[in-house]
Design a protein around this motif. Structure first.
Motif, mmCIF file in Angstrom:
data_model
loop_
_atom_site.group_PDB
_atom_site.id
_atom_site.type_symbol
_atom_site.label_atom_id
_atom_site.label_comp_id
_atom_site.label_asym_id
_atom_site.label_seq_id
_atom_site.Cartn_x
_atom_site.Cartn_y
_atom_site.Cartn_z
ATOM 1 N N GLN A 71 34.701 -11.981 16.209
ATOM 2 C CA GLN A 71 33.775 -12.055 15.082
ATOM 3 C C GLN A 71 32.662 -11.019 15.191
ATOM 4 N N ARG A 72 32.178 -10.780 16.417
ATOM 5 C CA ARG A 72 31.138 -9.768 16.600
ATOM 6 C C ARG A 72 31.646 -8.379 16.207
ATOM 7 N N LEU A 73 32.868 -8.065 16.636
ATOM 8 C CA LEU A 73 33.427 -6.758 16.284
ATOM 9 C C LEU A 73 33.599 -6.631 14.774
ATOM 10 N N GLU A 74 34.073 -7.675 14.136
ATOM 11 C CA GLU A 74 34.319 -7.627 12.695
ATOM 12 C C GLU A 74 33.020 -7.535 11.910
ATOM 13 N N GLU A 75 31.953 -8.158 12.401
ATOM 14 C CA GLU A 75 30.654 -8.037 11.739
ATOM 15 C C GLU A 75 30.144 -6.599 11.816
ATOM 16 N N ARG A 76 30.334 -5.969 12.983
ATOM 17 C CA ARG A 76 29.915 -4.574 13.135
ATOM 18 C C ARG A 76 30.746 -3.651 12.257
ATOM 19 N N ALA A 77 32.043 -3.929 12.136
ATOM 20 C CA ALA A 77 32.896 -3.118 11.274
ATOM 21 C C ALA A 77 32.471 -3.248 9.812
ATOM 22 N N PHE A 78 32.150 -4.460 9.402
ATOM 23 C CA PHE A 78 31.701 -4.700 8.026
ATOM 24 C C PHE A 78 30.416 -3.922 7.743
ATOM 25 N N MET A 79 29.481 -3.961 8.693
ATOM 26 C CA MET A 79 28.217 -3.246 8.520
ATOM 27 C C MET A 79 28.432 -1.729 8.530
ATOM 28 N N ALA A 80 29.319 -1.251 9.426
ATOM 29 C CA ALA A 80 29.545 0.190 9.532
ATOM 30 C C ALA A 80 30.088 0.762 8.230
ATOM 31 N N GLY A 81 30.971 0.020 7.568
ATOM 32 C CA GLY A 81 31.572 0.491 6.325
ATOM 33 C C GLY A 81 30.925 -0.068 5.082
ATOM 34 N N SER A 106 40.765 -8.590 5.974
ATOM 35 C CA SER A 106 39.661 -9.525 6.222
ATOM 36 C C SER A 106 39.972 -10.912 5.694
ATOM 37 N N SER A 107 39.338 -11.909 6.316
ATOM 38 C CA SER A 107 39.502 -13.288 5.847
ATOM 39 C C SER A 107 38.207 -14.086 5.907
ATOM 40 N N GLU A 108 37.119 -13.465 6.326
ATOM 41 C CA GLU A 108 35.837 -14.157 6.416
ATOM 42 C C GLU A 108 34.739 -13.301 5.802
ATOM 43 N N ALA A 109 33.789 -13.953 5.181
ATOM 44 C CA ALA A 109 32.688 -13.237 4.547
ATOM 45 C C ALA A 109 31.861 -12.505 5.597
ATOM 46 N N GLY A 110 31.502 -11.257 5.306
ATOM 47 C CA GLY A 110 30.651 -10.489 6.198
ATOM 48 C C GLY A 110 31.341 -9.974 7.434
ATOM 49 N N ARG A 111 32.676 -10.076 7.472
ATOM 50 C CA ARG A 111 33.446 -9.591 8.617
ATOM 51 C C ARG A 111 34.644 -8.813 8.089
ATOM 52 N N LEU A 112 35.004 -7.735 8.807
ATOM 53 C CA LEU A 112 36.082 -6.877 8.333
ATOM 54 C C LEU A 112 37.067 -6.578 9.455
ATOM 55 N N ALA A 113 38.353 -6.764 9.146
ATOM 56 C CA ALA A 113 39.438 -6.446 10.073
ATOM 57 C C ALA A 113 40.486 -5.633 9.323
ATOM 58 N N VAL A 114 41.226 -4.794 10.057
ATOM 59 C CA VAL A 114 42.289 -4.001 9.441
ATOM 60 C C VAL A 114 43.633 -4.335 10.073
ATOM 61 N N LEU A 156 32.600 4.852 14.186
ATOM 62 C CA LEU A 156 33.273 3.676 14.729
ATOM 63 C C LEU A 156 32.880 3.376 16.178
ATOM 64 N N ARG A 157 32.196 4.296 16.827
ATOM 65 C CA ARG A 157 31.744 4.048 18.189
ATOM 66 C C ARG A 157 30.747 2.883 18.231
ATOM 67 N N ALA A 158 30.151 2.554 17.082
ATOM 68 C CA ALA A 158 29.168 1.476 17.031
ATOM 69 C C ALA A 158 29.811 0.101 16.942
ATOM 70 N N ILE A 159 31.151 0.046 16.812
ATOM 71 C CA ILE A 159 31.815 -1.242 16.595
ATOM 72 C C ILE A 159 32.175 -1.927 17.898
ATOM 73 N N MET A 160 32.860 -1.218 18.785
ATOM 74 C CA MET A 160 33.356 -1.835 20.013
ATOM 75 C C MET A 160 32.427 -1.549 21.186
ATOM 76 N N PRO A 161 32.444 -2.411 22.215
ATOM 77 C CA PRO A 161 31.680 -2.117 23.420
ATOM 78 C C PRO A 161 32.100 -0.771 24.006
ATOM 79 N N GLU A 162 31.158 -0.060 24.627
ATOM 80 C CA GLU A 162 31.439 1.295 25.096
ATOM 81 C C GLU A 162 32.575 1.361 26.114
ATOM 82 N N PRO A 163 32.779 0.368 27.004
ATOM 83 C CA PRO A 163 33.940 0.451 27.903
ATOM 84 C C PRO A 163 35.273 0.526 27.159
ATOM 85 N N LEU A 164 35.370 -0.105 25.988
ATOM 86 C CA LEU A 164 36.604 -0.032 25.207
ATOM 87 C C LEU A 164 36.720 1.332 24.523
#
Length: 530
Positions: free
Chosen positions: A391-401, A344-352, A438-446
């Motif tokens: 950023q939207r995906l990373e915000e959802r990842a941060f919230m999920a974990g 991660s590199s931004e507050a409230g957002r998470l990337a791996v 993790l299904r809550a992070i990405m759009p369902e088509p992905l």
């Protein structure tokens, strides 16, 4: 010099056997060989568990003309002459009369600075993050539970994002000019093992890469280049369509007529500044997904035919499939014996991301399984639409974990439920983790694309789709979501501005970014003298 292609020997052979096989193919005595250079070594596992190395070797021997006349072609040919040439410096003075400024100390910025420094340009490099030693301490503290430093982290600091990776040095970029070889030689000169010059898939690991980066910086400084850490460039000075300087975060203006933008794929604030300044940019396709972990022994058995082979390290893999909906799904940044890290590199957002040490001795293998996305997937039709998508995906990842890396077993991902216990696969992570859906992070088509791809991958690697394989997310920083436009001279429509490397949309990894830094240095040198 004579080149032999496709020289095969079993894994574990001796150096003497290599010389003897070379002599046999050339129909000479081994004593007639003066020098033997390995140019490429790759693994041939098509008849596993029998494993072979396939070599390309260059040979100096007595009577080369006679040997070539009776040689079996195309296996044995005259070795091509391969020399890298930096251009003759231009005759025009540098615009503004000041040294070039380079923004960013990742591979693109470091190699642009190094090449310019070697030819007398005394470049000035600015990096928002810290030097690699201080940065490693900062990142280790974050993984141990300390707060995220927004300026110096896995994405920002000396060496760029690649410093905390597997340190892969292979590239698919075609290279008639010899830049690839040059980059590998420079890495070797500054501390990497000689084997990177000939291995088919060279890597040096995060631990070795940190030292190499430091030694490159020391050479730049020795050649009268200047590097300032902890100094972010927050604005450009543009006059009459040309760069006239840069502005640091403390309000200083540094006069220059040449700026190399080697900002990396995560410099989102800098992307916004460039857009405000009218620098031409456009959104570009990239890919996002999840990291998956398996026991390394499972991958070894699939690739080698056995759990361990003396002389071979942890096995890797490369997978891809096209889904029925037209999405490409493929493995990316595969890390044998590696770790999943909080990048991660931004507050409230998470990337791996994935990371390996040089010895690749970890118990797990991991890779990103990523799905292609295009501007049609982005939330807005702007140059920064891909950034907003990330950023939207990373915000959802941060919230999920809840601020930690969200983790889920593959069988629970399929069932769309939060995991509650591990199977036989124990996670290898840098940074805290917790179970999530993790299904809550990405759009369902992905998600659907991943669900379709996994059984196909399981048919290629037995056990890949095992129920207790571990997903972690989100892998959102695979490449830059924007392209900073440049012309055939590598220059922006804003004269004197040179977009460069992965962040600008012209590279995809450590080596290709370094090669692009070399190209930009060449473009500058060909027009202006030091």
């Amino acid at each position: 010099m004579i080149r032999i292609n496709q020289l095969k020997l079993p894994v574990g052979h001796s150096e003497r056997e290599l010389w003897e096989k070379t002599a046999k193919l050339l129909r000479i005595n081994p004593e007639q060989i003066r020098k033997l250079y390995i140019r490429r070594q790759s693994l041939d596992a098509r008849k596993k568990p029998e494993l072979f190395y396939s070599y390309v070797v260059d040979v100096e021997a007595a009577g080369e003309t006679r040997i070539l006349c009776g040689a079996k072609k195309p296996q044995i040919v005259a070795a091509p002459v391969e020399h890298y040439h930096f251009p003759v410096c231009g005759e025009t003075a540098l615009p503004g009369g000041n040294a070039p400024v380079i923004i960013g100390s990742g591979p693109a910025g470091l190699f642009a600075a190094l090449m310019l420094a070697r030819h007398g340009y005394r470049p000035r490099l600015f990096e928002r993050g810290e030097d690699v030693d201080t940065r490693r301490g900062r990142v280790d503290a974050f993984w141990a539970g300390n707060s995220l430093d927004l300026r110096s982290n896995v994405q920002f600091g000396e060496g760029g994002a690649g410093t905390f990776s597997d340190g892969k040095l292979n590239t698919l970029v075609k290279d008639p000019a010899g830049r690839n070889r040059l980059v590998l030689e420079i890495f070797h000169e500054h501390g990497a093992d000689e084997e990177i010059l000939w291995k088919n898939k060279p890597h040096i690991g995060t631990d070795v890469l940190a030292g190499v980066v430091k030694h490159i910086r020391e050479e730049i400084i020795r050649l009268e280049g200047e590097i300032q850490f902890g100094c972010q460039i927050t604005d450009l000075v543009i006059r009459d369509g040309s760069v006239a300087g840069v502005v640091t975060e403390d309000g200083r203006t540094v006069d220059t007529g040449i700026v190399v933008l080697a900002i990396g794929h995560s410099a989102r604030d800098t992307f916004s500044m460039l857009l405000k300044r009218g620098v031409p940019m456009s959104p570009k396709p990239f890919a996002v997904g999840l990291r998956i972990q398996h026991p390394q022994r499972l991958i070894n058995v699939s690739q080698y035919g056995r759990e361990q082979v003396e002389g071979l390290g942890a096995a890797d893999y490369k997978l891809s499939v096209q889904t029925t909906q037209g999405r490409g799904v493929y493995s990316f940044c595969m890390c044998p014996g590696g770790y999943i890290v909080n990048a991660s590199s931004e507050a409230g957002r998470l990337a791996v991301n994935g990371m390996s040490y040089h010895d690749r001795s970890g118990k797990n293998a991991n890779s990103a399984l990523i799905v292609t996305v295009t501007p049609q997937d982005f939330p807005d039709n702007t140059a920064l639409g891909g950034v907003h998508f990330q950023q939207r995906l990373e915000e959802r990842a941060f919230m999920a974990g809840d601020g930690q890396i969200p983790l889920q077993l593959y069988e629970d991902f399929c069932a769309n439920r939060k995991s509650c216990q591990l199977g036989d696969v124990a996670p290898q992570m840098k940074g805290g983790w917790r179970f999530a859906n993790l299904r809550a992070i990405m759009p369902e088509p992905l998600n659907a694309a991943l669900l379709e791809a996994m059984p196909a991958f399981g048919r290629k690697i037995s056990g890949f789709d095992r129920a207790d394989a571990l997903f972690a997310g989100v892998e959102s920083r695979t490449s830059s979501p924007v392209r900073i436009e440049r012309d055939e001279n590598l220059e922006s429509a804003v004269h004197g501005l040179f977009p460069c490397g992965e962040g600008a949309g012209y590279a995809g990894g450590i080596t290709s970014a370094a090669m692009d830094g070399v190209r930009v240095a060449e473009a500058i040198a060909a027009r202006w003298h030091p």
